[in-house]
Enzyme design. Structure first.
Site, PDB file in Angstrom:
ATOM      1  N   ARG A  50      10.347  -3.217   2.723  1.00 12.26           N
ATOM      2  CA  ARG A  50       9.630  -4.132   1.578  1.00 12.26           C
ATOM      3  C   ARG A  50      10.475  -4.177   0.508  1.00 12.26           C
ATOM      4  O   ARG A  50      11.109  -3.364   0.031  1.00 12.26           O
ATOM      5  CB  ARG A  50       8.360  -3.631   1.252  1.00 12.26           C
ATOM      6  CG  ARG A  50       7.227  -3.210   2.336  1.00 12.26           C
ATOM      7  CD  ARG A  50       5.894  -3.043   1.910  1.00 12.26           C
ATOM      8  NE  ARG A  50       5.479  -4.392   1.323  1.00 12.26           N
ATOM      9  CZ  ARG A  50       4.041  -4.303   0.735  1.00 12.26           C
ATOM     10  NH1 ARG A  50       3.574  -3.257   0.315  1.00 12.26           N
ATOM     11  NH2 ARG A  50       3.452  -5.515   0.042  1.00 12.26           N
ATOM     12  N   ASN A  72       3.824  -7.915 -10.034  1.00  8.92           N
ATOM     13  CA  ASN A  72       2.963  -7.254  -9.458  1.00  8.92           C
ATOM     14  C   ASN A  72       2.219  -8.291  -8.223  1.00  8.92           C
ATOM     15  O   ASN A  72       2.629  -9.396  -8.025  1.00  8.92           O
ATOM     16  CB  ASN A  72       1.958  -6.812 -10.556  1.00  8.92           C
ATOM     17  CG  ASN A  72       1.008  -5.868 -10.091  1.00  8.92           C
ATOM     18  OD1 ASN A  72       1.212  -4.834  -9.349  1.00  8.92           O
ATOM     19  ND2 ASN A  72      -0.228  -6.153 -10.391  1.00  8.92           N
ATOM     20  N   LYS A  73       1.177  -7.505  -7.688  1.00  5.20           N
ATOM     21  CA  LYS A  73       0.398  -8.231  -6.649  1.00  5.20           C
ATOM     22  C   LYS A  73       0.049  -9.912  -6.941  1.00  5.20           C
ATOM     23  O   LYS A  73      -0.346  -9.887  -8.076  1.00  5.20           O
ATOM     24  CB  LYS A  73      -0.975  -7.539  -6.462  1.00  5.20           C
ATOM     25  CG  LYS A  73      -1.757  -8.109  -5.416  1.00  5.20           C
ATOM     26  CD  LYS A  73      -1.059  -8.418  -4.117  1.00  5.20           C
ATOM     27  CE  LYS A  73      -0.288  -7.072  -3.361  1.00  5.20           C
ATOM     28  NZ  LYS A  73       0.306  -7.588  -2.471  1.00  5.20           N
ATOM     29  N   ASP A 130       4.930  -3.338  -9.726  1.00  7.90           N
ATOM     30  CA  ASP A 130       5.660  -2.938  -8.683  1.00  7.90           C
ATOM     31  C   ASP A 130       7.245  -3.119  -8.980  1.00  7.90           C
ATOM     32  O   ASP A 130       7.965  -2.425  -8.442  1.00  7.90           O
ATOM     33  CB  ASP A 130       5.678  -4.104  -7.321  1.00  7.90           C
ATOM     34  CG  ASP A 130       4.353  -4.029  -6.580  1.00  7.90           C
ATOM     35  OD1 ASP A 130       3.198  -4.547  -7.192  1.00  7.90           O
ATOM     36  OD2 ASP A 130       4.165  -3.288  -5.691  1.00  7.90           O
ATOM     37  N   GLN A 146      -6.826  -5.671  -1.393  1.00  2.78           N
ATOM     38  CA  GLN A 146      -6.770  -4.346  -1.751  1.00  2.78           C
ATOM     39  C   GLN A 146      -7.726  -4.009  -2.925  1.00  2.78           C
ATOM     40  O   GLN A 146      -8.238  -2.913  -3.066  1.00  2.78           O
ATOM     41  CB  GLN A 146      -5.456  -3.989  -2.597  1.00  2.78           C
ATOM     42  CG  GLN A 146      -4.173  -4.323  -1.330  1.00  2.78           C
ATOM     43  CD  GLN A 146      -3.600  -5.693  -1.193  1.00  2.78           C
ATOM     44  OE1 GLN A 146      -4.172  -6.516  -1.543  1.00  2.78           O
ATOM     45  NE2 GLN A 146      -2.255  -5.616  -1.042  1.00  2.78           N
ATOM     46  N   ARG A 194       0.745   1.544   1.100  1.00  3.23           N
ATOM     47  CA  ARG A 194       1.465   0.571   0.208  1.00  3.23           C
ATOM     48  C   ARG A 194       1.052   1.062  -1.247  1.00  3.23           C
ATOM     49  O   ARG A 194       0.467   2.211  -1.443  1.00  3.23           O
ATOM     50  CB  ARG A 194       0.587  -0.629   0.694  1.00  3.23           C
ATOM     51  CG  ARG A 194      -0.836  -0.744   1.203  1.00  3.23           C
ATOM     52  CD  ARG A 194      -1.940  -0.215   0.343  1.00  3.23           C
ATOM     53  NE  ARG A 194      -1.761  -1.133  -1.082  1.00  3.23           N
ATOM     54  CZ  ARG A 194      -2.239  -0.671  -2.071  1.00  3.23           C
ATOM     55  NH1 ARG A 194      -2.690   0.530  -2.073  1.00  3.23           N
ATOM     56  NH2 ARG A 194      -2.168  -1.137  -3.308  1.00  3.23           N
ATOM     57  N   GLY A 195       1.552   0.128  -2.326  1.00  4.45           N
ATOM     58  CA  GLY A 195       1.448   0.472  -3.589  1.00  4.45           C
ATOM     59  C   GLY A 195       2.797   1.164  -4.080  1.00  4.45           C
ATOM     60  O   GLY A 195       3.290   2.112  -3.343  1.00  4.45           O
ATOM     61  N   ALA A 196       3.458   0.573  -4.992  1.00  6.11           N
ATOM     62  CA  ALA A 196       4.816   0.998  -5.205  1.00  6.11           C
ATOM     63  C   ALA A 196       5.030   2.261  -5.328  1.00  6.11           C
ATOM     64  O   ALA A 196       5.988   2.896  -4.652  1.00  6.11           O
ATOM     65  CB  ALA A 196       5.181   0.298  -6.625  1.00  6.11           C
TER      66      ALA A 196
HETATM   67  O1  MRU Z   1       1.268  -5.188  -1.503  1.00  5.36           O
HETATM   68  P1  MRU Z   1       0.721  -3.993  -2.051  1.00  5.36           P
HETATM   69  O2  MRU Z   1      -0.630  -3.699  -1.752  1.00  5.36           O
HETATM   70  O3  MRU Z   1       1.864  -2.865  -1.803  1.00  5.36           O
HETATM   71  O4  MRU Z   1       0.861  -4.250  -3.422  1.00  5.36           O
HETATM   72  C1  MRU Z   1       0.512  -3.260  -4.574  1.00  5.36           C
HETATM   73  C2  MRU Z   1       0.422  -3.841  -5.924  1.00  5.36           C
HETATM   74  O5  MRU Z   1       0.810  -4.791  -6.255  1.00  5.36           O
HETATM   75  C3  MRU Z   1      -0.262  -2.785  -6.510  1.00  5.36           C
HETATM   76  O6  MRU Z   1      -0.900  -3.237  -7.931  1.00  5.36           O
HETATM   77  C4  MRU Z   1       1.079  -2.243  -7.486  1.00  5.36           C
HETATM   78  O7  MRU Z   1       1.795  -1.376  -6.177  1.00  5.36           O
HETATM   79  C5  MRU Z   1       1.065  -1.332  -8.341  1.00  5.36           C
HETATM   80  S1  MRU Z   1       0.928   0.312  -7.838  1.00  5.36           S
HETATM   81  C6  MRU Z   1       0.352   1.635  -8.474  1.00  5.36           C
END
Ligand code: MRU
Length: 350
Positions: free
Chosen positions: A94, A250-251, A240, A199, A51-53
């Site tokens: 996603r 973002n999250k 994201d 996270q 996970r993470g963009a």
């Molecule tokens: O749902 P996730 O864990 O994929 O969400 C990730 C986030 O929101 C991160 O903060 C975001 O991707 C920034 S990544 C470097």
């Protein structure tokens, strides 16, 4: 306890397989999973194994690299059709982070320049590997660009995980924090827990502790307390998707952190590569992923809410541009008004 000297490589291409850390098992176990077909990679993205963009952008690209190896196509057009099928399946996993679509599109564009099945296979695999290498380089440059915004003895708050684990390595927001330390400044970090998937506690606190940072964990509900009591000097988060007006996706919870920061006069920065910036989509048209209710009605396996209730579980939120003190990228730091400063970053890219 996971040993300090083990390097945390989030996702990599090894012997024609995709190897990634199973992030659902952290921080208790460091488990690497190995995939040889793109359906497994799609499932890993969907179930948050990765996970993470930026990490899902590169994972999508590696998914297509597996797809070329899986294909039995004997002609170029057939192989492109097989790749398009894999692209659709990977893309559907996603919706919010733009990096996934960006990574897939970049591979498809490169694939179409190939003249034969063998050439396309080589192009797809080498382009995906190059994207992974570039991700780390971009994060390091972004880190340097952002480090001048932070001072010696700052305590920096971050939300969710935008570290090495959300990228191929080094991280975006945590990359800026790393680069600040590498520039000789002493910094402390406050990580928010980031309910419901945690996270912040499972990944950010783990990653920073693993790399020797002074990190404290706060529940999401203590963001206001921490700021009101002078425990935080600055905030940096990842993203994201950022649209050209400077609205940051973002999250979930990022908007609350940004609003609190504004209330207390604390600079709120966003660190993200240009691949996270979407110049096409309007803020109102970005799809916010809604996740299953059981993430909220329990913690891990333990149920913490009664049966039969409704649950609203958006995975992301939107922070408006007026709350953002700067957007840190590999091409420099954009400032408000973003409609003017963001396009300039892309001009600098040419
Ligand atoms: O749902 P996730 O864990 O994929 O969400 C990730 C986030 O929101 C991160 O903060 C975001 O991707 C920034 S990544 C470097």
């Amino acid at each position: 306890m996971i040993e300090k000297n083990i390097s945390l490589c989030t996702v990599e291409w090894k012997n024609n397989k995709v190897v990634m850390i199973d992030q659902t098992k952290l921080p208790n176990e460091l488990v690497f999973v190995e995939y040889d077909n793109y359906d497994q990679v799609a499932n890993a993205i969907k179930t948050l194994i990765v996970r993470g963009a930026p990490a899902i952008g590169v994972s999508g690209a590696f998914g297509l690299a597996l797809a070329v190896l899986q294909s039995n196509a004997s002609a170029k057009d057939e192989l492109i059709l097989d790749l398009e099928t894999a692209q659709r399946i990977l893309f559907a996993t996603r919706p919010t982070a733009i990096n996934l679509g960006w990574g897939l599109e970049k591979i498809m564009t490169a694939a179409k320049t190939g003249n034969s099945v063998e050439e396309i296979k080589d192009i797809v695999i080498s382009t995906a590997k190059k994207m992974a290498d570039e991700d780390i380089e971009i994060n390091k440059t972004m880190g340097k660009n952002g480090s001048s915004l932070f001072d010696d003895n700052d305590t920096i708050m971050t939300h969710c995980n935008a570290g090495a684990l959300a990228t191929v390595g080094y991280g975006t927001a945590l990359g800026v924090i790393r680069a600040t330390r590498e520039s000789g400044k002493n910094v402390k970090v406050i990580a928010t827990e980031t309910r419901p998937i945690q996270q912040g506690s499972r990944l950010t606190a783990f990653e920073l502790k693993h790399d020797g940072f002074d990190v404290s964990l706060v529940p999401d509900t203590a963001v206001g307390y921490s700021m009101a009591n002078g425990l935080v000097n600055k905030v940096v988060v990842g993203a994201d998707r950022i649209v050209k007006t400077g609205h940051v996706f973002n999250k979930i919870g990022t908007y609350q952190v940004a609003t609190m920061a504004k209330q207390h006069g604390i600079p709120f920065y966003v660190a993200a590569p240009l691949s996270t910036i979407d110049l096409e989509t309007k803020a109102d048209d970005v799809i916010i992923e809604m996740r299953k209710g059981t993430e909220v009605t329990g913690i891990g396996e333990k149920k913490t809410a009664p049966d039969g209730i409704g649950v609203i579980n958006p995975a992301f939120d939107m922070t408006p541009p007026e709350l953002v003190s700067g957007i840190i990228t590999e091409k420099g730091v954009a400032k408000f008004p973003y409609e003017e400063s963001i396009p300039k970053l892309f001009e600098a890219n040419n």
